[in-house]
Design a protein around this motif. Structure first.
Motif, PDB file in Angstrom:
ATOM      1  N   VAL A 324      24.460 -23.210 -33.506  1.00 31.17           N
ATOM      2  CA  VAL A 324      23.067 -23.076 -33.242  1.00 31.17           C
ATOM      3  C   VAL A 324      22.999 -23.586 -31.619  1.00 31.17           C
ATOM      4  O   VAL A 324      22.245 -22.939 -30.829  1.00 31.17           O
ATOM      5  N   LEU A 325      23.561 -24.707 -31.377  1.00 36.95           N
ATOM      6  CA  LEU A 325      23.098 -25.455 -30.276  1.00 36.95           C
ATOM      7  C   LEU A 325      23.893 -24.822 -28.989  1.00 36.95           C
ATOM      8  O   LEU A 325      23.592 -24.960 -27.839  1.00 36.95           O
ATOM      9  N   ASN A 326      24.872 -24.141 -29.314  1.00 39.55           N
ATOM     10  CA  ASN A 326      25.610 -23.346 -28.310  1.00 39.55           C
ATOM     11  C   ASN A 326      25.190 -21.954 -27.961  1.00 39.55           C
ATOM     12  O   ASN A 326      25.543 -21.304 -27.290  1.00 39.55           O
ATOM     13  N   LEU A 327      24.146 -21.612 -28.854  1.00 41.22           N
ATOM     14  CA  LEU A 327      23.423 -20.082 -28.507  1.00 41.22           C
ATOM     15  C   LEU A 327      22.820 -20.423 -27.417  1.00 41.22           C
ATOM     16  O   LEU A 327      22.148 -21.365 -26.849  1.00 41.22           O
ATOM     17  N   PRO A 328      22.935 -19.364 -26.233  1.00 36.96           N
ATOM     18  CA  PRO A 328      22.416 -19.140 -24.843  1.00 36.96           C
ATOM     19  C   PRO A 328      20.679 -19.247 -25.207  1.00 36.96           C
ATOM     20  O   PRO A 328      20.267 -20.122 -24.119  1.00 36.96           O
ATOM     21  N   GLN A 329      20.140 -18.972 -26.151  1.00 41.27           N
ATOM     22  CA  GLN A 329      18.810 -18.938 -26.208  1.00 41.27           C
ATOM     23  C   GLN A 329      18.181 -20.445 -26.499  1.00 41.27           C
ATOM     24  O   GLN A 329      17.250 -20.812 -25.919  1.00 41.27           O
ATOM     25  N   VAL A 330      19.103 -21.033 -27.193  1.00 31.23           N
ATOM     26  CA  VAL A 330      18.800 -22.373 -27.325  1.00 31.23           C
ATOM     27  C   VAL A 330      19.228 -23.282 -26.558  1.00 31.23           C
ATOM     28  O   VAL A 330      18.503 -24.499 -25.885  1.00 31.23           O
ATOM     29  N   LYS A 331      20.240 -23.350 -25.937  1.00 36.12           N
ATOM     30  CA  LYS A 331      20.693 -24.132 -24.575  1.00 36.12           C
ATOM     31  C   LYS A 331      19.582 -24.046 -23.586  1.00 36.12           C
ATOM     32  O   LYS A 331      19.478 -24.852 -22.875  1.00 36.12           O
ATOM     33  N   SER A 332      19.264 -22.694 -23.339  1.00 32.97           N
ATOM     34  CA  SER A 332      18.106 -22.706 -22.326  1.00 32.97           C
ATOM     35  C   SER A 332      16.783 -23.552 -22.191  1.00 32.97           C
ATOM     36  O   SER A 332      16.320 -23.969 -21.557  1.00 32.97           O
ATOM     37  N   GLN A 333      16.638 -23.919 -23.629  1.00 29.45           N
ATOM     38  CA  GLN A 333      15.432 -24.586 -24.099  1.00 29.45           C
ATOM     39  C   GLN A 333      15.955 -26.183 -24.287  1.00 29.45           C
ATOM     40  O   GLN A 333      14.916 -26.867 -24.208  1.00 29.45           O
ATOM     41  N   LEU A 334      17.065 -26.338 -25.114  1.00 29.03           N
ATOM     42  CA  LEU A 334      17.440 -27.416 -25.437  1.00 29.03           C
ATOM     43  C   LEU A 334      18.791 -27.735 -25.537  1.00 29.03           C
ATOM     44  O   LEU A 334      19.738 -27.382 -26.067  1.00 29.03           O
TER      45      LEU A 334
END
Length: 784
Positions: A324-334
């Motif tokens: 989850v944390l390596n998803l681009p959508q997540v990394k852009s926010q967190l």
């Protein structure tokens, strides 16, 4: 995924498992009268099905349109069943169907032999039978299943847009999301009842193969990207909730697993639509977040993996976090490293959820049911306190209505906590005792000399005046959050935590361990500075000396911890962020960034605006604002100069530049100054008399003793007063002279207190340098 792709997939499944031509027709020898065309009056209605299904996916299809479209498919299936046959009696092989549909219906999209086999596995899961052929009886049952699909599609239609994230992010409330999720549950459970899925051996791996074939079938690059990205997420979620080797052999297991997945998706939707913009100042939002947490705990505790084995393995949780944390959508926010969270949640299990281990990690294999139960207790303690807070505001009354401290204490004494605990939170007598202890701990905080309250900006109020102490629902709700964090910190890192936490405390080593557990995550969040090393000793000293309830001893009790955390979040993080964001015009021309990744600010510009807008930045410290407004230029230069000096992270910092770490420290120190004034300026004169300074001496005496060669107790007691009035440590001779002259001393101001902090900072720097030198000497010795 485009609608064309979705419809092609749907038609491939429905038509592939339902219809083929007669044997002569399959072999290319069809007769004119048996030729199947969409022009046939039995099939012409299929032309309108794609548009109807498209409108269904957008929530625009009418009930009659859905009914007519599905009935058309059902009639077509019955027509095919009657008019066609394969090489086998009353059955069609996979290859017959694949060749037929590839030639006549799916000319633009190729059904590979591998994909055809996967579709037949789906057929077997839905209808039973063999994965090698489709019988005419199975077509009849498929027609019956489509009737159920029709009815459920009608019921789901009003919720489709919401379920597929087609509604604007804040366009759905909690009740609407809950209704949509519940209808999804009803529909899928009904389909589960009417198919053979619960008797099948269909696996997650089969599903992955089917999706791979589908990707090749639709020839859509965007689909490939989306499926490749989200399939690993689906798999790790499945592993956490159901296990890596989940075996769903019974209807009950299938139903439980389906409920878990729907609950999880429901939580995702509620976060997406409702609580993503959580605000502690909104009573409905607070209530919804409470429900969200409760439902998340229910999901974990009732998951198939917990029910079957009583544990969710650490490796499954780690895989979920990493994916989850390596998803681009997540990394852009967190932008947080997975290993930072992994360290922290392991520490939570070891120290908070199972404190009896005292941090011993041996035998910890995962998140167990007892850990979830412990987590639920902390959640329910928060709910108990919040229930009391909600009761302070009558229906229709504004949440900002002032509540006097004396009224709050009276309401606390009259609140029937025993009944609330017994009826809403715990049946077991031992658990009731734990809740009763937590309730007493809350009362201990309410009875503090200085009640922690907040202004409209969420900043701790320190009013050094004679105005009555009041709070409101907003302040109490924020205070409950700080109380919960305090409780967690003491439970995890304190000692004597088995009873009331007001009798427990954190030792310096406990705070040191806390820093070590949290530091990687705090580095990622840019809340900790790598240059300062472990700041536990400094934090411990600040809590002991500069909180409202600080007493200077070698322990952090509940009140000191609570006030320290409250000031840390209010001042060091919240207020400093507001100041930095307001200083964008002061960025240096080269746009250079500091070690935490924030743009440097030009010091002269920063100082000018800091003074001009001091009243805005510190509107929670009204008497401090008045004091600063009265300073002449020379006094201001000293006041600001000391603030900047003690806020330096290292001596190598360029004095012409201000960084975010400096701002955080400057804001925190300003709050510490006012904390001392509120506590000891009993006559509210805005200065400290000699008697008031001497009243503070016991709090600071440990510091004086640790930093002086004076041994006489009488002179030692004068050490802090001398430090306040002269801004330096006194020798034995100087303290003796001060004892004789002190009656003529002028009252001390906030600037005097700031000089004390400078001396303490200097001492801390010297100690840090000695520690670094000692460590270097040990390293050199070990090399030799």
């Amino acid at each position: 995924m485009s609608f064309k792709s979705k419809f092609s997939m749907f038609m491939a499944v429905v038509m592939l498992i339902s219809t083929v031509g007669c044997s002569d027709f399959i072999n290319g020898q069809q007769t004119e009268e048996e030729e199947l065309k969409f022009a046939n009056d039995k099939l012409v209605c299929l032309k309108s099905v794609p548009a109807a299904l498209q409108r269904l996916t957008t929530g625009e299809a009418a009930k009659s349109e859905i009914t007519d479209s599905v009935d058309c498919l059902r009639q077509a299936l019955l027509y095919f069943q009657k008019k066609t046959y394969g090489a086998q009696a009353n059955a069609y092989t996979v290859e017959e169907m694949r060749r037929f549909f590839s030639k006549y219906f799916l000319k633009e999209n190729v059904v590979t032999p591998e994909f055809a086999l996967e579709l037949m596995k789906i057929k077997k899961a839905l209808l039973g039978g063999s994965s090698n052929h489709l019988t005419k009886d199975e077509i009849t049952r498929l027609v019956d299943v489509l009737a159920i699909v029709r009815d459920e599609a009608v019921d789901l239609a009003p919720h489709i847009r919401l379920l597929l994230l087609k509604v604007e992010k804040d366009g759905a409330d909690w009740q609407r999301v809950s209704a949509a999720v519940e209808q999804l549950r009803i529909s899928l459970q009904r389909l589960l009842e009417k198919t053979e899925v619960t008797r099948s051996d269909y696996s997650f791996e089969d599903g992955k193969k089917a999706i791979k074939g589908f990707k090749e079938f639709v020839k859509e690059e965007d689909t490939n990207a989306r499926v490749s990205q989200w399939m690993p997420v689906v798999e790790v979620v499945k592993n956490v909730l159901m296990g890596r080797e989940a075996q769903l052999g019974t209807h009950t297991q299938w139903k439980s697993s389906l409920n878990s997945l729907i609950d999880l998706y429901g939580l995702f939707l509620k976060y997406h639509y409702v609580i993503h913009n959580f605000d502690t100042g909104n009573q409905d939002k607070v209530r919804e977040v409470s429900q969200f947490i409760g439902q998340a705990l229910d999901l974990l505790e009732g998951s198939p993996q917990i029910n079957a084995g009583g544990i969710i393995p650490l490796e499954d949780i780690d895989s979920l976090l990493e994916t989850v944390l390596n998803l681009p959508q997540v990394k852009s926010q967190l932008n947080v490293r997975p290993e930072s969270i992994e360290i922290l949640y392991r520490a939570a299990i070891l120290r908070l959820l199972e404190p009896g281990r005292n941090g011993d990690s041996r035998g910890i294999l995962g998140l167990e049911k007892k850990h979830i139960v412990a987590l639920r207790r902390e959640y329910n303690v928060w709910r108990l306190v919040q229930r009391f807070i909600d009761a302070q505001v009558a229906a229709g009354v504004k949440l900002t209505t002032p509540i006097k401290k004396e009224d709050l204490l009276r309401n606390y004494a009259e609140f029937r906590s025993d009944d609330a605990i017994r009826m809403g939170f715990a049946i077991d007598p031992y658990e009731q005792t734990a809740f009763a202890n937590a309730w007493q701990d809350f009362g201990d905080l309410l009875k503090s000399d200085v009640l922690i309250t907040y202004n409209e900006n969420g900043r701790v109020k320190a009013f050094n005046n004679n105005e009555p102490i009041t709070t409101d629902w907003l302040g109490l709700t924020r205070a409950n959050l700080m109380r919960a964090m305090t409780r967690a910190l003491i439970l995890a890192y304190g000692k004597d935590t088995t009873g009331e936490l007001k009798k427990a405390a954190i030792e310096p080593q406990g705070l040191y361990t806390w820093y070590e557990d949290f530091k990687e995550l705090m580095f990622d969040l840019k809340a900790f500075d790598r240059r300062t090393g472990n700041t536990a000793s400094r934090s411990f000293q600040e809590a002991n000396f500069f909180t409202f309830s600080g007493n200077g001893d070698a322990l952090m009790n509940q009140k000191e911890t609570y006030e320290f955390i409250s000031l840390l979040f209010s001042a060091g993080l919240s207020s400093s962020a507001s100041i930095y964001n307001d200083m964008q015009a002061c960025q240096t021309s080269d746009k250079a960034v500091d070690p935490l990744g924030f743009n440097y600010l030009q010091n002269d510009c920063f100082e000018t605006q800091f003074r001009q807008r001091f009243g805005t930045y510190f509107n929670n410290l009204p008497e401090m604002v008045k004091y600063v407004a009265k300073l002449n230029q020379e006094e201001w230069r000293e006041f600001y100069g000391i603030l900047r000096l003690v806020a330096r992270v290292s001596p190598q910092e360029p004095s012409e530049r201000v960084e975010i770490a400096n701002i955080r420290t400057m804001v925190t120190i300003t709050h510490y100054l006012e904390s001392i004034m509120v506590t000891y300026d009993k006559d509210r004169s805005q200065t400290l008399s000699l008697a008031e300074v001497q009243a503070a001496t016991p709090r600071f005496l440990p510091f004086i003793k640790a930093n002086t060669t004076v041994k006489f107790e009488t002179l030692l007691n004068e050490g802090f007063a001398y430090l306040v009035f002269y801004g330096k440590e006194g020798s034995a001779t100087e303290l003796a002279w001060f004892q004789a002259q002190k009656m003529w001393m002028k009252d001390a101001s906030r600037l005097n207190l700031l000089r004390v902090i400078k001396v303490m900072k200097d001492k801390e720097i010297v100690k840090a340098q000695l520690r670094a030198l000692s460590a270097q000497n040990k390293a050199n010795t070990s090399k030799k």
